[in-house]
Design an enzyme around this catalytic site. Structure first.
Site, PDB file in Angstrom:
ATOM      1  N   ASP A   1       0.851  -1.220   0.169  1.00 15.24           N
ATOM      2  CA  ASP A   1       0.089   0.074  -0.002  1.00 15.24           C
ATOM      3  C   ASP A   1       0.828   1.157   0.016  1.00 15.24           C
ATOM      4  O   ASP A   1       1.845   1.165   0.916  1.00 15.24           O
ATOM      5  CB  ASP A   1      -0.946  -0.095   1.085  1.00 15.24           C
ATOM      6  CG  ASP A   1      -2.016   0.890   0.921  1.00 15.24           C
ATOM      7  OD1 ASP A   1      -3.468   0.354   1.039  1.00 15.24           O
ATOM      8  OD2 ASP A   1      -1.822   2.257   0.946  1.00 15.24           O
ATOM      9  N   ILE A   2       0.463   2.283  -0.748  1.00 18.33           N
ATOM     10  CA  ILE A   2       1.225   3.365  -0.731  1.00 18.33           C
ATOM     11  C   ILE A   2       1.386   4.271   0.452  1.00 18.33           C
ATOM     12  O   ILE A   2       2.229   5.137   0.551  1.00 18.33           O
ATOM     13  CB  ILE A   2       0.831   4.351  -1.953  1.00 18.33           C
ATOM     14  CG1 ILE A   2       1.933   5.291  -2.789  1.00 18.33           C
ATOM     15  CG2 ILE A   2      -0.340   4.951  -1.956  1.00 18.33           C
ATOM     16  CD1 ILE A   2       1.460   5.768  -4.026  1.00 18.33           C
TER      17      ILE A   2
ATOM     18  N   ASN B   1     -12.804  -3.091   2.050  1.00 20.02           N
ATOM     19  CA  ASN B   1     -14.091  -1.934   2.264  1.00 20.02           C
ATOM     20  C   ASN B   1     -14.532  -1.624   1.009  1.00 20.02           C
ATOM     21  O   ASN B   1     -14.460  -1.839  -0.118  1.00 20.02           O
ATOM     22  CB  ASN B   1     -13.030  -0.667   2.326  1.00 20.02           C
ATOM     23  CG  ASN B   1     -12.136  -0.489   3.627  1.00 20.02           C
ATOM     24  OD1 ASN B   1     -12.505  -0.891   4.399  1.00 20.02           O
ATOM     25  ND2 ASN B   1     -10.827  -0.128   3.438  1.00 20.02           N
TER      26      ASN B   1
ATOM     27  N   HIS C   1     -10.145  -5.067  -3.772  1.00 23.20           N
ATOM     28  CA  HIS C   1      -8.664  -5.403  -3.161  1.00 23.20           C
ATOM     29  C   HIS C   1      -8.660  -5.630  -1.592  1.00 23.20           C
ATOM     30  O   HIS C   1      -9.572  -5.241  -1.037  1.00 23.20           O
ATOM     31  CB  HIS C   1      -7.632  -3.915  -3.365  1.00 23.20           C
ATOM     32  CG  HIS C   1      -8.258  -2.895  -2.910  1.00 23.20           C
ATOM     33  ND1 HIS C   1      -9.275  -2.217  -3.678  1.00 23.20           N
ATOM     34  CD2 HIS C   1      -8.364  -2.268  -1.619  1.00 23.20           C
ATOM     35  CE1 HIS C   1      -9.532  -1.192  -3.065  1.00 23.20           C
ATOM     36  NE2 HIS C   1      -9.065  -1.134  -1.719  1.00 23.20           N
TER      37      HIS C   1
ATOM     38  N   HIS D   1      -6.964  -5.614   1.791  1.00 22.77           N
ATOM     39  CA  HIS D   1      -5.986  -5.173   2.557  1.00 22.77           C
ATOM     40  C   HIS D   1      -5.450  -6.344   3.468  1.00 22.77           C
ATOM     41  O   HIS D   1      -6.469  -6.948   4.095  1.00 22.77           O
ATOM     42  CB  HIS D   1      -6.491  -4.020   3.552  1.00 22.77           C
ATOM     43  CG  HIS D   1      -6.926  -2.934   2.792  1.00 22.77           C
ATOM     44  ND1 HIS D   1      -6.108  -1.836   2.518  1.00 22.77           N
ATOM     45  CD2 HIS D   1      -8.082  -2.480   2.232  1.00 22.77           C
ATOM     46  CE1 HIS D   1      -6.881  -0.914   2.062  1.00 22.77           C
ATOM     47  NE2 HIS D   1      -8.053  -1.159   1.879  1.00 22.77           N
TER      48      HIS D   1
END
Ligand code: AMP
Ligand code: ZN
Length: 115
Positions: free
Chosen positions: A31-32, A88, A101, A103
């Protein structure tokens, strides 16, 4: 492939990334904006906007996403300590990229219920 989708562009390589894992169906990227020492995103190559768009045809794919998350957590030493996996969905849950996606977060304590 959806031309306006950030994760489709990452999957296609038009936006560069440093994948932690890639196979025929999935890509796993850091994750960025990491929220834990381990924060990765397990992303299917197929464009599915939200979990609401998941059909029976996607059951094996989503199962593989979870197994890949567990494999990553194990590789990083979090299998026994614990880690969190999150989808989410839509606005109230804070979804910001409309290509599903998973997490994968690990390396710290997570509160429950989530904020
Ligand atoms: P969500 O809010 O559940 O839709 O999660 C989207 C996640 O994608 C957020 O945690 C962002 O930090 C992350 N993200 C956004 N852009 C990128 C990018 N270019 N590379 C990696 N992660 C990203
Ligand atoms: Zn997409």
């Amino acid at each position: 492939m959806n031309g306006d989708c950030l994760f489709c562009k990452i999957v296609a390589g038009t936006i560069p990334s440093k994948p932690l894992h890639e196979d025929a169906e999935l890509i796993v990227i850091p994750d960025i904006n990491p929220q834990a020492p381990l924060h990765a995103l397990v992303i299917p190559r197929t464009h599915i906007p939200t979990l609401n768009d998941m059909t029976a045809d996607h059951e094996a794919l989503v199962g593989r996403m979870f197994r890949r998350a567990a494999a990553l957590a194990k590789e990083r030493g979090f299998a026994d300590r614990g880690y969190r996996t999150v989808f989410n969905t839509n606005r109230e849950a804070g979804q910001s990229v409309f290509h599903i996606h998973l997490h994968v977060l690990g390396g710290r304590f997570f509160s429950w219920p989530p904020g």
